[in-house]
Scaffold this active site. Sequence first.
Site, PDB file in Angstrom:
ATOM      1  N   HIS A   2      41.807  29.090  31.933  1.00  0.00           N
ATOM      2  CA  HIS A   2      41.502  30.529  31.824  1.00  0.00           C
ATOM      3  C   HIS A   2      41.070  30.963  30.432  1.00  0.00           C
ATOM      4  O   HIS A   2      40.755  32.125  30.226  1.00  0.00           O
ATOM      5  CB  HIS A   2      42.732  31.349  32.232  1.00  0.00           C
TER       6      HIS A   2
HETATM    7  C1  UD1 Z   1      46.102  36.779  28.474  1.00  0.00           C
HETATM    8  C2  UD1 Z   1      46.421  36.327  27.034  1.00  0.00           C
HETATM    9  C3  UD1 Z   1      46.458  34.814  26.967  1.00  0.00           C
HETATM   10  C4  UD1 Z   1      47.372  34.223  28.027  1.00  0.00           C
HETATM   11  C5  UD1 Z   1      46.946  34.753  29.395  1.00  0.00           C
HETATM   12  C6  UD1 Z   1      47.800  34.236  30.516  1.00  0.00           C
HETATM   13  C7  UD1 Z   1      45.578  37.804  25.249  1.00  0.00           C
HETATM   14  C8  UD1 Z   1      44.550  37.940  24.197  1.00  0.00           C
HETATM   15  N1  UD1 Z   1      45.413  36.779  26.104  1.00  0.00           N
HETATM   16  O1  UD1 Z   1      44.785  36.339  28.778  1.00  0.00           O
HETATM   17  O2  UD1 Z   1      46.935  34.433  25.695  1.00  0.00           O
HETATM   18  O3  UD1 Z   1      47.276  32.822  27.996  1.00  0.00           O
HETATM   19  O4  UD1 Z   1      47.028  36.185  29.357  1.00  0.00           O
HETATM   20  O5  UD1 Z   1      47.295  34.705  31.718  1.00  0.00           O
HETATM   21  O6  UD1 Z   1      46.493  38.598  25.295  1.00  0.00           O
HETATM   22  N2  UD1 Z   1      43.358  40.457  35.391  1.00  0.00           N
HETATM   23  C9  UD1 Z   1      43.673  40.764  36.685  1.00  0.00           C
HETATM   24  N3  UD1 Z   1      44.989  41.027  36.961  1.00  0.00           N
HETATM   25  C10 UD1 Z   1      45.963  41.005  36.034  1.00  0.00           C
HETATM   26  C11 UD1 Z   1      45.609  40.698  34.709  1.00  0.00           C
HETATM   27  C12 UD1 Z   1      44.302  40.407  34.409  1.00  0.00           C
HETATM   28  O7  UD1 Z   1      42.843  40.796  37.559  1.00  0.00           O
HETATM   29  O8  UD1 Z   1      47.141  41.252  36.358  1.00  0.00           O
HETATM   30  C13 UD1 Z   1      41.945  40.127  35.076  1.00  0.00           C
HETATM   31  C14 UD1 Z   1      41.167  41.316  34.572  1.00  0.00           C
HETATM   32  O9  UD1 Z   1      39.879  41.221  35.063  1.00  0.00           O
HETATM   33  C15 UD1 Z   1      41.158  41.106  33.081  1.00  0.00           C
HETATM   34  C16 UD1 Z   1      41.169  39.593  32.959  1.00  0.00           C
HETATM   35  O10 UD1 Z   1      41.912  39.125  34.069  1.00  0.00           O
HETATM   36  O11 UD1 Z   1      40.072  41.702  32.458  1.00  0.00           O
HETATM   37  C17 UD1 Z   1      41.770  39.097  31.692  1.00  0.00           C
HETATM   38  O12 UD1 Z   1      43.084  39.643  31.495  1.00  0.00           O
HETATM   39  P1  UD1 Z   1      43.657  39.838  29.999  1.00  0.00           P
HETATM   40  O13 UD1 Z   1      45.032  40.355  30.064  1.00  0.00           O
HETATM   41  O14 UD1 Z   1      42.678  40.608  29.180  1.00  0.00           O
HETATM   42  O15 UD1 Z   1      43.630  38.373  29.398  1.00  0.00           O
HETATM   43  P2  UD1 Z   1      44.001  36.950  30.007  1.00  0.00           P
HETATM   44  O16 UD1 Z   1      42.737  36.183  30.138  1.00  0.00           O
HETATM   45  O17 UD1 Z   1      44.878  37.056  31.207  1.00  0.00           O
END
Ligand code: UD1
Length: 374
Positions: free
Chosen positions: A213
């Site tokens: 991811h």
């Molecule tokens: C975040 C952390 C990363 C961790 C990861 C575990 C930061 C910078 N990154 O990355 O260190 O390894 O979490 O998962 O804080 N989304 C959903 N549902 C959710 C959450 C996210 O659909 O419950 C989707 C959204 O489209 C979002 C994308 O995933 O834009 C990324 O989510 P985000 O929290 O920005 O970062 P992660 O890639 O999950």
Amino acid sequence: MSKTIVCVVGARPNFMKMAPIIRQLQLVKDRVVPYLVHTGQHYDQTMKDTFFRQLGIPEPDRDLGVGSGTHAVQTANVMLRFESVLDEVKPFAVLVVGDVNSTIACGLVAVKKNIPLIHVEAGLRSFDREMPEEINRVLTDQISDLLFTTERAAEANLVREGIAPERIKFSGNVMIDTLLANCKQADSLDRILQRYGVALPIYEKKYALLTMHRPSNVDDPDTLSRLISVIADISNKVPVVFPVHPRTQQKLSDAGLLSELSGRQVALLPPVGYLEILGLMQSAQLVLTDSGGLQEETTALGVPCVTLRENTERPITVTEGTNTIVGSDPEKIMACVDDIMVTGGKTGRVPEYWDGRAAVRIVDEILRHYLQAG
Ligand code: UD1
């Protein structure tokens, strides 16, 4: 009278780290009361609720509901919403874990209000400033009052950055506290495959588990395409079980790459819960990942891990554990997988203080440090 400590979680990997700390704090509630704040960075049922339930984490006292956004939007929203919580709760300290955006956002709000910040999992460094987590780590450590580390190399990193040694405590690894506490309850492979309707023939120790991811792997369509093509090649040799993170799902579908995996020995699953990923790790022949947590968990379980990154902030998983860093070069990935399939891969040993008692050490130190007189 007991004093309040605000404990912050935001994203999936935070939940496993916070669970044993909350449990330990609950044992000394005559002296310290945890006030749990969930920032809402992760909000899906599969990314949050399942973990709270499976890990026995109490409902958060406050959910800030920030959700997704750019780094600036997400970090700023956490900061804005967290400030009023501190005004209301008036804790003696704020405790943050890991390296996600919620970690630095809440840390910054706390120190600006002169509230001591405690960082669990301090000092890890990939030395790669393009990784968002690296910025979060460096900055959180700079503003922390008490820093708990998971491995000895972390202390050296902190001292080099000018952190006073007396503020650094080697506690061990809270993520491994959670792993050891839950190993026996892990879901069985068969039950998981049945739950998700996987029809492929997949057997114990005869499949590769894949998670991916990181922005560096999934955001650039060329890199993602190269990785998917090597995964397709690997699936000709060994079936691949791939729980897909929401971010990866979106990038795969944007780049039209999902079809590359169809008709192959690849089981695509939605994000799975903690007891499921634990079961899938335990039963795998090998794990391919870009996750920090899985690098540590596979080392604790003695399962060979192939890390799809150019570096790791967790060097002990390579020097003592089962981890090999291969980056995104298809030849290197394939060579490492082949080696594991022939030789069984690295066996390794469990690092110092990854013994299930890290949270005990952390809470003892917090009591000593802040509540000696009371
Ligand atoms: C975040 C952390 C990363 C961790 C990861 C575990 C930061 C910078 N990154 O990355 O260190 O390894 O979490 O998962 O804080 N989304 C959903 N549902 C959710 C959450 C996210 O659909 O419950 C989707 C959204 O489209 C979002 C994308 O995933 O834009 C990324 O989510 P985000 O929290 O920005 O970062 P992660 O890639 O999950």
